[in-house]
Design a protein around this motif. Structure first.
Motif, PDB file in Angstrom:
ATOM      1  N   VAL A  28       0.806  -1.222   0.000  1.00 40.05           N
ATOM      2  CA  VAL A  28       0.000   0.000   0.000  1.00 40.05           C
ATOM      3  C   VAL A  28       0.840   1.273   0.000  1.00 40.05           C
ATOM      4  CG1 VAL A  28      -1.940  -1.171   1.085  1.00 40.05           C
ATOM      5  CG2 VAL A  28      -0.277   0.035   2.523  1.00 40.05           C
ATOM      6  N   GLY A  29       2.175   1.136  -0.004  1.00 43.54           N
ATOM      7  CA  GLY A  29       2.995   2.302  -0.258  1.00 43.54           C
ATOM      8  C   GLY A  29       3.729   2.934   0.904  1.00 43.54           C
ATOM      9  N   TYR A  30       3.915   2.228   2.019  1.00 44.92           N
ATOM     10  CA  TYR A  30       4.741   2.768   3.093  1.00 44.92           C
ATOM     11  C   TYR A  30       6.200   2.817   2.646  1.00 44.92           C
ATOM     12  CZ  TYR A  30       0.874   2.715   6.375  1.00 44.92           C
ATOM     13  OH  TYR A  30      -0.316   2.979   7.013  1.00 44.92           O
ATOM     14  N   HIS A  31       6.932   3.786   3.190  1.00 43.08           N
ATOM     15  CA  HIS A  31       8.293   4.049   2.721  1.00 43.08           C
ATOM     16  C   HIS A  31       9.304   3.055   3.275  1.00 43.08           C
ATOM     17  CE1 HIS A  31      11.630   6.269   1.113  1.00 43.08           C
ATOM     18  NE2 HIS A  31      12.123   6.537   2.304  1.00 43.08           N
ATOM     19  N   ARG A  32       9.200   2.744   4.567  1.00 42.53           N
ATOM     20  CA  ARG A  32      10.156   1.817   5.184  1.00 42.53           C
ATOM     21  C   ARG A  32       9.473   1.029   6.290  1.00 42.53           C
ATOM     22  NH1 ARG A  32      14.650   4.876   5.617  1.00 42.53           N
ATOM     23  NH2 ARG A  32      13.703   6.907   5.221  1.00 42.53           N
ATOM     24  N   PHE A  33      10.132  -0.077   6.673  1.00 44.57           N
ATOM     25  CA  PHE A  33       9.608  -0.972   7.713  1.00 44.57           C
ATOM     26  C   PHE A  33      10.734  -1.211   8.702  1.00 44.57           C
ATOM     27  CE2 PHE A  33       8.288  -4.917   9.703  1.00 44.57           C
ATOM     28  CZ  PHE A  33       6.898  -4.838   9.740  1.00 44.57           C
ATOM     29  N   TRP A  34      10.520  -0.761   9.937  1.00 46.83           N
ATOM     30  CA  TRP A  34      11.555  -0.830  10.962  1.00 46.83           C
ATOM     31  C   TRP A  34      11.183  -1.830  12.053  1.00 46.83           C
ATOM     32  CZ3 TRP A  34      12.733   5.093  11.775  1.00 46.83           C
ATOM     33  CH2 TRP A  34      13.849   5.435  11.006  1.00 46.83           C
ATOM     34  N   VAL A  35      12.183  -2.520  12.576  1.00 44.56           N
ATOM     35  CA  VAL A  35      12.025  -3.343  13.778  1.00 44.56           C
ATOM     36  C   VAL A  35      13.066  -2.886  14.801  1.00 44.56           C
ATOM     37  CG1 VAL A  35      11.088  -5.325  12.541  1.00 44.56           C
ATOM     38  CG2 VAL A  35      13.545  -5.169  12.920  1.00 44.56           C
ATOM     39  N   ALA A  36      12.848  -3.248  16.059  1.00 47.40           N
ATOM     40  CA  ALA A  36      13.676  -2.718  17.139  1.00 47.40           C
ATOM     41  C   ALA A  36      14.241  -3.827  18.008  1.00 47.40           C
ATOM     42  CB  ALA A  36      12.861  -1.753  18.007  1.00 47.40           C
ATOM     43  N   GLU A  37      15.419  -3.543  18.557  1.00 40.69           N
ATOM     44  CA  GLU A  37      16.101  -4.497  19.428  1.00 40.69           C
ATOM     45  C   GLU A  37      15.577  -4.382  20.863  1.00 40.69           C
ATOM     46  OE1 GLU A  37      20.619  -5.335  21.196  1.00 40.69           O
ATOM     47  OE2 GLU A  37      20.325  -3.911  19.547  1.00 40.69           O
ATOM     48  N   HIS A  38      15.007  -5.470  21.368  1.00 39.73           N
ATOM     49  CA  HIS A  38      14.627  -5.580  22.768  1.00 39.73           C
ATOM     50  C   HIS A  38      15.088  -6.950  23.272  1.00 39.73           C
ATOM     51  CE1 HIS A  38      11.805  -2.445  21.449  1.00 39.73           C
ATOM     52  NE2 HIS A  38      11.745  -2.070  22.712  1.00 39.73           N
ATOM     53  N   HIS A  39      15.455  -6.994  24.534  1.00 39.37           N
ATOM     54  CA  HIS A  39      15.949  -8.257  25.095  1.00 39.37           C
ATOM     55  C   HIS A  39      15.179  -8.616  26.368  1.00 39.37           C
ATOM     56  CE1 HIS A  39      19.321  -8.427  22.315  1.00 39.37           C
ATOM     57  NE2 HIS A  39      19.561  -7.160  22.585  1.00 39.37           N
ATOM     58  N   THR A  40      15.165  -9.898  26.670  1.00 42.55           N
ATOM     59  CA  THR A  40      14.589 -10.461  27.889  1.00 42.55           C
ATOM     60  C   THR A  40      13.147 -10.034  28.093  1.00 42.55           C
ATOM     61  OG1 THR A  40      15.339  -8.682  29.408  1.00 42.55           O
ATOM     62  CG2 THR A  40      16.886 -10.474  28.949  1.00 42.55           C
ATOM     63  N   MET A  41      12.398  -9.847  26.988  1.00 42.30           N
ATOM     64  CA  MET A  41      10.988  -9.486  27.081  1.00 42.30           C
ATOM     65  C   MET A  41      10.176 -10.574  26.406  1.00 42.30           C
ATOM     66  SD  MET A  41      11.098  -5.349  26.441  1.00 42.30           S
ATOM     67  CE  MET A  41       9.438  -5.147  27.092  1.00 42.30           C
ATOM     68  N   VAL A  42       9.335 -11.248  27.181  1.00 44.30           N
ATOM     69  CA  VAL A  42       8.625 -12.420  26.666  1.00 44.30           C
ATOM     70  C   VAL A  42       7.582 -12.051  25.613  1.00 44.30           C
ATOM     71  CG1 VAL A  42       8.970 -13.711  28.799  1.00 44.30           C
ATOM     72  CG2 VAL A  42       6.886 -12.342  28.510  1.00 44.30           C
ATOM     73  N   GLY A  43       7.271 -10.758  25.499  1.00 44.54           N
ATOM     74  CA  GLY A  43       6.265 -10.348  24.536  1.00 44.54           C
ATOM     75  C   GLY A  43       6.813  -9.728  23.270  1.00 44.54           C
TER      76      GLY A  43
END
Length: 326
Positions: free
Chosen positions: A35-50
């Motif tokens: 649908v035309g979004y420019h970028r897709f980002w993910v983030a670093e998280h640790h020790t989080m069960v969710g």
């Protein structure tokens, strides 16, 4: 029109595990691309069960393989957790796999509590103090300027767009000094948003990477056919925020009708303070809210955050949001 991008934390829903979360993230990225979004980002998280995004560069390989054209990247990699050489190699590899599509957003926070430093065998306080030097070293490993006695392979010469992330004035000042694009985490830490953007723009120094300031600002966005439906969808993330701040984090829960009415005033104030940068409602409501935020910030890019219990609801939210602003 202001560019729209997506931040996905790869949430693990109640009753599911990392496999389902990673599959949902790939489908969401495909919808964002469609649908035309420019970028897709993910983030670093640790020790989080969710949250299933801890091995961020691996997750990005998964997202990249599921898509064809959308930019993919980290928002961010928490550099104090890592040696700059390893990040240069990881993102150099991603660029070799997905040429011209890779962003490397860098943050200074560790991404978890104090026990993380022990698990990583690192003094994270000292590592955070070295953040500016590590950013400069990482730049040199990717660009070759200045030349270092070690070569990152893959890495050297990779076409990776480097960003600095922040929720305070420190990141804004460093991004300005280095002439890098800057992303502000206003979706959960909005207090210093206006001041940080002002500092970044006023102190910006053009660089080989960027000739003028470039700002991305994040907000929580939940779009549905009606305001009431969108508020219901948002209640899953609201529950997660309250549980996290109460010291009881967990997997993403199902939505709860009237959730806000169940909260004591202190918890409601805390949640509203963290999530006050938000656009929740019908397409018309969301269009107006994002428009006000874009006018306030002058952002070149709005990053749409916000997890829903039903992955299909997040996909539809992205579709409706993009259509509302088209």
């Amino acid at each position: 029109m202001t560019k729209l991008s997506v931040l996905d934390l790869v949430p693990i829903r109640e009753g599911e595990g990392p496999s389902e979360a990673l599959a949902a993230a790939a489908r969401l990225a495909q919808v964002a691309e469609e649908v035309g979004y420019h970028r897709f980002w993910v983030a670093e998280h640790h020790t989080m069960v969710g949250i299933a995004g801890g091995a961020t560069s691996v997750v990005l390989g998964h997202i990249g393989a599921a898509t064809r054209t959308i930019r993919i990247g980290s928002a961010g990699i928490m550099l104090p957790n890592h040696a700059p050489l390893l990040i240069a190699e990881q993102f150099g590899t991603l660029d070799a796999l997905f040429p011209g599509r890779v962003d490397l957003g860098l943050g200074r926070a560790p991404g978890a509590g104090p026990i993380l430093g022990q698990a990583l065998r690192k003094d994270l306080h000292r590592a955070a103090e070295a953040f500016p030097q590590d950013v400069a070293e990482l730049q040199a490993l990717l660009t070759g300027e200045p030349q270092l006695p070690i070569v990152a392979t893959p890495g050297l010469g990779a076409n990776v767009q480097m960003w600095l992330l922040g929720s305070s004035l420190f990141g804004a000042q460093l991004a300005a000094r280095l002439g890098l694009p800057y992303a502000f985490a206003s979706h959960f830490a909005p207090d210093h948003l206006d001041q940080a953007l002002s500092v970044y723009r006023s102190q910006f120094r053009p660089s080989a990477a960027l000739d003028r300031p470039y700002v991305a600002a994040a907000m929580n966005v939940f779009t549905a056919e009606t305001d009431a439906e969108a508020e219901l969808l948002a209640s899953s993330q609201e529950q997660s925020f309250v549980r996290l701040r109460s010291g009881d984090p967990g997997k993403l829960p199902p939505p709860v009708p009237g959730y806000r009415d169940t909260l004591p005033p202190s918890a409601l104030a805390m949640m509203d303070g963290m999530m006050r940068v938000r656009a929740v409602g019908s397409p018309a409501t969301v269009r107006a809210a994002i428009g006000r935020f874009a006018e306030r910030t002058g952002a070149d890019e709005i990053v749409v955050a916000g997890a829903t219990y039903d992955p299909a609801a997040r996909e539809e939210s992205l579709r409706l949001t993009q259509a509302a602003l088209a």
